[in-house]
Each structure stands twice: as structure tokens, then as C-alpha cells.
Design a protein around this motif. Structure first.
Motif, PDB file in Angstrom:
ATOM      1  N   VAL A  26      52.016 -38.870 -23.061  1.00  0.00           N
ATOM      2  CA  VAL A  26      51.986 -40.076 -23.887  1.00  0.00           C
ATOM      3  C   VAL A  26      50.918 -41.057 -23.407  1.00  0.00           C
ATOM      4  CG1 VAL A  26      53.300 -42.119 -24.586  1.00  0.00           C
ATOM      5  CG2 VAL A  26      54.377 -39.852 -24.649  1.00  0.00           C
ATOM      6  N   PHE A  27      50.920 -41.394 -22.126  1.00  0.00           N
ATOM      7  CA  PHE A  27      50.037 -42.460 -21.661  1.00  0.00           C
ATOM      8  C   PHE A  27      48.590 -42.018 -21.543  1.00  0.00           C
ATOM      9  CE2 PHE A  27      54.021 -44.489 -20.790  1.00  0.00           C
ATOM     10  CZ  PHE A  27      53.748 -45.832 -21.007  1.00  0.00           C
ATOM     11  N   GLU A  28      48.337 -40.735 -21.307  1.00  0.00           N
ATOM     12  CA  GLU A  28      46.950 -40.282 -21.329  1.00  0.00           C
ATOM     13  C   GLU A  28      46.328 -40.498 -22.705  1.00  0.00           C
ATOM     14  OE1 GLU A  28      46.878 -36.236 -20.081  1.00  0.00           O
ATOM     15  OE2 GLU A  28      47.028 -36.717 -17.941  1.00  0.00           O
ATOM     16  N   ARG A  29      47.123 -40.319 -23.749  1.00  0.00           N
ATOM     17  CA  ARG A  29      46.609 -40.515 -25.104  1.00  0.00           C
ATOM     18  C   ARG A  29      46.595 -41.988 -25.492  1.00  0.00           C
ATOM     19  NH1 ARG A  29      48.339 -35.800 -24.100  1.00  0.00           N
ATOM     20  NH2 ARG A  29      47.287 -33.989 -25.027  1.00  0.00           N
ATOM     21  N   LEU A  30      47.566 -42.737 -25.036  1.00  0.00           N
ATOM     22  CA  LEU A  30      47.556 -44.174 -25.314  1.00  0.00           C
ATOM     23  C   LEU A  30      46.271 -44.821 -24.808  1.00  0.00           C
ATOM     24  CD1 LEU A  30      51.118 -45.633 -24.581  1.00  0.00           C
ATOM     25  CD2 LEU A  30      49.882 -45.697 -26.751  1.00  0.00           C
ATOM     26  N   ARG A  31      45.802 -44.408 -23.648  1.00  0.00           N
ATOM     27  CA  ARG A  31      44.629 -45.074 -23.066  1.00  0.00           C
ATOM     28  C   ARG A  31      43.339 -44.743 -23.809  1.00  0.00           C
ATOM     29  NH1 ARG A  31      43.131 -42.302 -17.218  1.00  0.00           N
ATOM     30  NH2 ARG A  31      42.915 -40.152 -17.940  1.00  0.00           N
ATOM     31  N   TYR A  32      43.364 -43.772 -24.721  1.00  0.00           N
ATOM     32  CA  TYR A  32      42.196 -43.497 -25.549  1.00  0.00           C
ATOM     33  C   TYR A  32      42.076 -44.476 -26.716  1.00  0.00           C
ATOM     34  CZ  TYR A  32      42.190 -38.961 -23.153  1.00  0.00           C
ATOM     35  OH  TYR A  32      42.171 -37.959 -22.209  1.00  0.00           O
ATOM     36  N   LEU A  33      43.138 -45.216 -27.004  1.00  0.00           N
ATOM     37  CA  LEU A  33      43.119 -46.167 -28.110  1.00  0.00           C
ATOM     38  C   LEU A  33      42.354 -47.432 -27.707  1.00  0.00           C
ATOM     39  CD1 LEU A  33      46.848 -45.930 -29.255  1.00  0.00           C
ATOM     40  CD2 LEU A  33      44.852 -45.072 -30.512  1.00  0.00           C
ATOM     41  N   PRO A  34      41.883 -48.196 -28.693  1.00  0.00           N
ATOM     42  CA  PRO A  34      41.310 -49.510 -28.371  1.00  0.00           C
ATOM     43  C   PRO A  34      42.339 -50.357 -27.616  1.00  0.00           C
ATOM     44  CG  PRO A  34      40.878 -48.937 -30.654  1.00  0.00           C
ATOM     45  CD  PRO A  34      41.835 -47.906 -30.145  1.00  0.00           C
ATOM     46  N   LYS A  35      41.848 -51.198 -26.731  1.00  0.00           N
ATOM     47  CA  LYS A  35      42.750 -52.001 -25.904  1.00  0.00           C
ATOM     48  C   LYS A  35      43.672 -52.873 -26.745  1.00  0.00           C
ATOM     49  CE  LYS A  35      39.448 -52.056 -22.086  1.00  0.00           C
ATOM     50  NZ  LYS A  35      38.544 -52.893 -21.257  1.00  0.00           N
ATOM     51  N   GLU A  36      43.179 -53.342 -27.905  1.00  0.00           N
ATOM     52  CA  GLU A  36      44.012 -54.166 -28.781  1.00  0.00           C
ATOM     53  C   GLU A  36      45.250 -53.402 -29.241  1.00  0.00           C
ATOM     54  OE1 GLU A  36      40.294 -55.915 -28.247  1.00  0.00           O
ATOM     55  OE2 GLU A  36      40.711 -53.919 -29.030  1.00  0.00           O
ATOM     56  N   LEU A  37      45.085 -52.116 -29.534  1.00  0.00           N
ATOM     57  CA  LEU A  37      46.218 -51.315 -29.973  1.00  0.00           C
ATOM     58  C   LEU A  37      47.140 -50.982 -28.812  1.00  0.00           C
ATOM     59  CD1 LEU A  37      44.730 -48.849 -32.632  1.00  0.00           C
ATOM     60  CD2 LEU A  37      45.853 -51.051 -32.961  1.00  0.00           C
ATOM     61  N   ILE A  38      46.588 -50.714 -27.630  1.00  0.00           N
ATOM     62  CA  ILE A  38      47.428 -50.484 -26.446  1.00  0.00           C
ATOM     63  C   ILE A  38      48.307 -51.701 -26.197  1.00  0.00           C
ATOM     64  CG2 ILE A  38      47.451 -50.063 -23.962  1.00  0.00           C
ATOM     65  CD1 ILE A  38      44.742 -48.663 -24.288  1.00  0.00           C
ATOM     66  N   HIS A  39      47.689 -52.879 -26.227  1.00  0.00           N
ATOM     67  CA  HIS A  39      48.449 -54.109 -26.003  1.00  0.00           C
ATOM     68  C   HIS A  39      49.549 -54.254 -27.052  1.00  0.00           C
ATOM     69  CE1 HIS A  39      49.127 -58.390 -24.981  1.00  0.00           C
ATOM     70  NE2 HIS A  39      49.409 -58.475 -26.284  1.00  0.00           N
ATOM     71  N   HIS A  40      49.196 -54.063 -28.316  1.00  0.00           N
ATOM     72  CA  HIS A  40      50.164 -54.243 -29.394  1.00  0.00           C
ATOM     73  C   HIS A  40      51.335 -53.271 -29.251  1.00  0.00           C
ATOM     74  CE1 HIS A  40      51.698 -55.085 -33.417  1.00  0.00           C
ATOM     75  NE2 HIS A  40      51.839 -53.770 -33.546  1.00  0.00           N
ATOM     76  N   ILE A  41      51.043 -52.007 -28.980  1.00  0.00           N
ATOM     77  CA  ILE A  41      52.091 -50.990 -28.891  1.00  0.00           C
ATOM     78  C   ILE A  41      53.046 -51.284 -27.734  1.00  0.00           C
ATOM     79  CG2 ILE A  41      52.497 -48.566 -28.304  1.00  0.00           C
ATOM     80  CD1 ILE A  41      49.959 -47.941 -30.004  1.00  0.00           C
ATOM     81  N   ILE A  42      52.507 -51.561 -26.557  1.00  0.00           N
ATOM     82  CA  ILE A  42      53.381 -51.833 -25.411  1.00  0.00           C
ATOM     83  C   ILE A  42      54.148 -53.125 -25.615  1.00  0.00           C
ATOM     84  CG2 ILE A  42      53.403 -52.377 -22.937  1.00  0.00           C
ATOM     85  CD1 ILE A  42      51.185 -50.329 -22.575  1.00  0.00           C
ATOM     86  N   ASN A  43      53.489 -54.138 -26.148  1.00  0.00           N
ATOM     87  CA  ASN A  43      54.158 -55.412 -26.393  1.00  0.00           C
ATOM     88  C   ASN A  43      55.311 -55.247 -27.390  1.00  0.00           C
ATOM     89  OD1 ASN A  43      54.209 -58.339 -25.974  1.00  0.00           O
ATOM     90  ND2 ASN A  43      53.579 -58.487 -28.109  1.00  0.00           N
ATOM     91  N   GLN A  44      55.107 -54.439 -28.426  1.00  0.00           N
ATOM     92  CA  GLN A  44      56.152 -54.211 -29.425  1.00  0.00           C
ATOM     93  C   GLN A  44      57.277 -53.339 -28.887  1.00  0.00           C
ATOM     94  OE1 GLN A  44      55.210 -56.799 -31.634  1.00  0.00           O
ATOM     95  NE2 GLN A  44      56.282 -55.400 -32.989  1.00  0.00           N
ATOM     96  N   ALA A  45      56.961 -52.465 -27.941  1.00  0.00           N
ATOM     97  CA  ALA A  45      57.960 -51.521 -27.439  1.00  0.00           C
ATOM     98  C   ALA A  45      58.956 -52.165 -26.488  1.00  0.00           C
ATOM     99  CB  ALA A  45      57.264 -50.351 -26.744  1.00  0.00           C
ATOM    100  N   VAL A  46      58.579 -53.265 -25.847  1.00  0.00           N
ATOM    101  CA  VAL A  46      59.461 -53.915 -24.870  1.00  0.00           C
ATOM    102  C   VAL A  46      60.467 -54.784 -25.610  1.00  0.00           C
ATOM    103  CG1 VAL A  46      59.523 -55.488 -22.892  1.00  0.00           C
ATOM    104  CG2 VAL A  46      57.675 -53.829 -23.108  1.00  0.00           C
ATOM    105  N   TYR A  47      61.713 -54.759 -25.163  1.00  0.00           N
ATOM    106  CA  TYR A  47      62.784 -55.432 -25.887  1.00  0.00           C
ATOM    107  C   TYR A  47      62.719 -56.952 -25.785  1.00  0.00           C
ATOM    108  CZ  TYR A  47      65.155 -51.078 -26.998  1.00  0.00           C
ATOM    109  OH  TYR A  47      65.461 -49.843 -27.515  1.00  0.00           O
ATOM    110  N   GLN A  48      62.071 -57.460 -24.762  1.00  0.00           N
ATOM    111  CA  GLN A  48      61.964 -58.913 -24.601  1.00  0.00           C
ATOM    112  C   GLN A  48      60.494 -59.284 -24.453  1.00  0.00           C
ATOM    113  OE1 GLN A  48      64.577 -60.578 -21.621  1.00  0.00           O
ATOM    114  NE2 GLN A  48      63.337 -62.413 -21.376  1.00  0.00           N
ATOM    115  N   ASN A  49      60.096 -60.386 -25.082  1.00  0.00           N
ATOM    116  CA  ASN A  49      58.710 -60.834 -25.003  1.00  0.00           C
ATOM    117  C   ASN A  49      58.281 -61.038 -23.554  1.00  0.00           C
ATOM    118  OD1 ASN A  49      56.200 -61.954 -26.146  1.00  0.00           O
ATOM    119  ND2 ASN A  49      56.956 -63.865 -25.259  1.00  0.00           N
ATOM    120  N   ILE A  50      57.060 -60.584 -23.227  1.00  0.00           N
ATOM    121  CA  ILE A  50      56.540 -60.709 -21.861  1.00  0.00           C
ATOM    122  C   ILE A  50      55.478 -61.793 -21.838  1.00  0.00           C
ATOM    123  CG2 ILE A  50      55.440 -59.547 -19.923  1.00  0.00           C
ATOM    124  CD1 ILE A  50      56.405 -56.911 -20.977  1.00  0.00           C
TER     125      ILE A  50
END
Length: 229
Positions: A26-50
Motif C-alpha cells: 500500500v505505502f510503496e504505491r501511495l508515495r508515487y502519488l502527488p504529495k497533495e493526494l498523499i496528504h488528503h488520503i492520510i488526513n481523511q483516513a484518520v478518525y480524528q483531525n490532526i
């Protein structure tokens, strides 16, 4: 490798129950995405705002770093699963294979201590995310080195949903990028990873609901357009 496993050229049983192979897939492929999408995906996946999470400036993503175990209960080394560095913050992600009841506060404490053994002098803020194996969705507080750390929670199903929502949003916003094909291939491979490890990847009703816009920062579209030219 991914498609060899998918087409049964390599036995799936060798990988399916292994948390390290799931993390890498999963994470090897995530890091191929633009940083904006990496940020958005991880931010959305966490149950509480960071507060302070900023992966737009991600400098590196490292897998299983080998850290000094001094002042921990480990004797040889401490190895978090994923370690992300940015100019202002560092992020530890400790992943477990299944979504419930595998995380350990003792392991969290060891990793935070070992992080400070290695990088304490840098003076950065540390964000810790427990992915999978969680006992509850709300964040936990952990005392280490006389400080309080919040342990943010996510699970693989939540991460998968965030990836699927990005894909649906991009499909509905056909004019968002000059070309989406490279990003779609990465997102498709990510979803395939989850499917191979037994997660349901059905869209369900997602495609029948008008998708919300991805909350990019003001420069995101310009950056993504440059990335895809």
C-alpha cells in the motif's frame, strides 16, 4: 509483483496474512502519488483531525528504519513500519495486519522513545498514527519523556475508503487535471492491493452519491497540473 500475485503466478497465501507485505504494497504505491493526494488520503483516513499535519512538504518516506533501542524494552533495535519526514514534522505510522485488537501502547512508547534517541535534537513535532489493530477509534494519550503524545487512530478499511473517494472525485472532475491516467493507474493498483488482502473493494452506493470536492490547498490544482504535464 502485484499483478503476478493477482493472476496466481505467485501463491497469495505467502503474502495475504503478512502485515509487512500489506504495508509495503500500500505505502510503496501511495508515495508515487502527488504529495497533495498523499496528504488528503492520510488526513481523511484518520478518525480524528490532526492539527499540524502537513504532507505537502514531505521529504521522505522510509520503511522499517532501524533505531537505537536505548531506554526501551527492546534489546537490539526499534523498527516502526513507516517513517515520514517533512521540514517541520515527523510522522510514525505503526501498522497492524487486521483492523482490530493488535496495537500495543508498549510498542508506541518504545517507538517514541527510540525516535527521540535518533532525532530528538532536531526539535520537530512528532505525529504518531496507529493504523489497523486498534481497540477504539478515539485518540489515546501516552506519556513519554515527561510529555504527552496523542496516538491518532485509523484502520485499513478507512484508508481504502479514502483512496476510493479520491478516485471517484477525480473521475467526476474530468477537467481537474490535464491527464489523470497515471494517477488512476496508481489508485487502481492500490485498490487491487486491498482486494488481494481480503478487503471488500466494492463501491456500494458511493458512485450514486454526488462526491464532495477534494479539499486541496489553494496551490494544489496548479501543482497537480504541473505534475501531470
Amino acid at each position: 509483483m502485484l499483478h503476478a500475485i493477482h493472476h496466481n503466478k505467485i501463491p497469495r497465501d505467502l503474502f495475504r496474512g503478512n502485515e509487512d507485505s500489506l504495508t509495503a504494497a500500500v505505502f510503496e504505491r501511495l508515495r508515487y502519488l502527488p504529495k497533495e493526494l498523499i496528504h488528503h488520503i492520510i488526513n481523511q483516513a484518520v478518525y480524528q483531525n490532526i492539527p499540524g499535519l502537513d504532507l505537502y512538504q514531505m521529504e521522505s518516506m522510509e520503511f522499517w528504519p532501524n533505531w537505537d533501542p536505548s531506554e526501551t524494552s527492546n534489546s537490539n533495535r526499534v523498527e516502526p513500519d513507516v517513517f515520514i519526514r517533512t521540514p517541520k514534522i515527523d510522522v510514525i505510522i505503526e501498522a497492524k495486519r487486521y483492523d482490530r485488537y493488535q496495537q500495543s501502547s508498549f510498542q508506541w512508547k518504545n517507538q517514541i522513545q527510540a525516535y527521540h534517541n535518533e532525532y530528538g535534537e532536531d526539535g520537530k513535532d512528532l505525529i504518531y498514527i496507529a493504523l489497523g489493530g486498534i481497540h477504539e477509534l478515539t485518540s489515546s494519550t501516552l506519556e513519554v519523556l515527561g510529555r504527552s503524545f496523542l496516538i491518532y487512530k485509523s484502520d485499513w478499511s478507512q484508508l481504502l475508503q479514502a483512496i476510493k473517494e479520491v478516485k471517484i472525485n477525480l473521475e467526476h472532475g474530468a477537467g481537474l487535471l490535464n491527464t489523470n491516467h497515471a494517477i488512476f493507474r496508481i489508485l487502481d493498483d492500490l485498490i487491487l492491493c486491498f482486494s488481494m488482502y481480503g478487503f471488500s473493494t466494492s463501491d456500494g452506493f458511493d458512485r450514486f452519491i454526488s462526491p464532495t470536492k477534494i479539499n486541496f490547498n489553494p496551490q494544489s490544482l496548479q501543482i497537480l497540473n504541473s505534475w501531470t504535464k
